[in-house]
Design a protein around this motif. Structure first.
Motif, PDB file in Angstrom:
ATOM      1  N   VAL A 125      -6.287  -4.560  -2.133  1.00  0.00           N
ATOM      2  CA  VAL A 125      -5.709  -3.339  -2.230  1.00  0.00           C
ATOM      3  C   VAL A 125      -6.044  -2.810  -3.717  1.00  0.00           C
ATOM      4  O   VAL A 125      -5.896  -3.529  -4.642  1.00  0.00           O
ATOM      5  CB  VAL A 125      -3.958  -3.496  -2.268  1.00  0.00           C
ATOM      6  N   GLN A 172      -2.976   1.396  -5.233  1.00  0.00           N
ATOM      7  CA  GLN A 172      -2.454   1.053  -3.937  1.00  0.00           C
ATOM      8  C   GLN A 172      -2.445   2.181  -2.919  1.00  0.00           C
ATOM      9  O   GLN A 172      -1.903   2.072  -1.955  1.00  0.00           O
ATOM     10  CB  GLN A 172      -0.866   0.779  -4.379  1.00  0.00           C
ATOM     11  N   PRO A 194       0.697  -1.365  -0.081  1.00  0.00           N
ATOM     12  CA  PRO A 194       0.072  -0.081   0.043  1.00  0.00           C
ATOM     13  C   PRO A 194       0.855   1.219  -0.145  1.00  0.00           C
ATOM     14  O   PRO A 194       2.074   1.296   0.573  1.00  0.00           O
ATOM     15  CB  PRO A 194      -0.693  -0.085   1.146  1.00  0.00           C
TER      16      PRO A 194
END
Length: 110
Positions: free
Chosen positions: A70, A74, A2
């Motif tokens: 995700v 991201q 992320p």
């Protein structure tokens, strides 16, 4: 992995693992993501408290996370979870217990 914003946060949408009903939206930082992955219980970053918090730490109504998705950029997550009790601090099953209709908020069944 992320990508967090300038404040070190990203948005996390929690959906019920079976019904896909939205349960809540919160922010996560790297510590919250790590704690969630490590324990299987949803952890978030509380902007008002300025700290990590485990969902249900005072109520006992935890969220058991089964999957973390995700998004393509991201910068947002979807947590597929199983709630143990009401998700909302109001006692509602979901934080999304109202709908906007005709310029007014109306209760909906959750």
């Amino acid at each position: 992995m992320p990508k967090f914003d300038a404040q070190g946060l990203l948005s996390a949408v929690v959906l019920h693992a079976d019904t896909r009903v939205p349960l809540m939206v919160a922010f996560m930082d790297d510590k919250a993501v790590a704690a969630t992955r490590e324990t299987g219980l949803a952890h978030f970053h509380s902007r008002s408290r300025g700290r990590l918090w485990k969902k249900g730490e005072s109520s006992g109504h935890v969220l058991r996370v089964e999957k973390i998705l995700v998004d393509c950029d991201q910068d947002a997550l979807v947590l597929m979870a199983r709630p143990e009790g009401p998700t909302c601090h109001t006692g509602a099953t979901s934080c999304f217990y109202r709908k906007l209709e005709g310029g007014l908020l109306h209760s909906v069944k959750s």
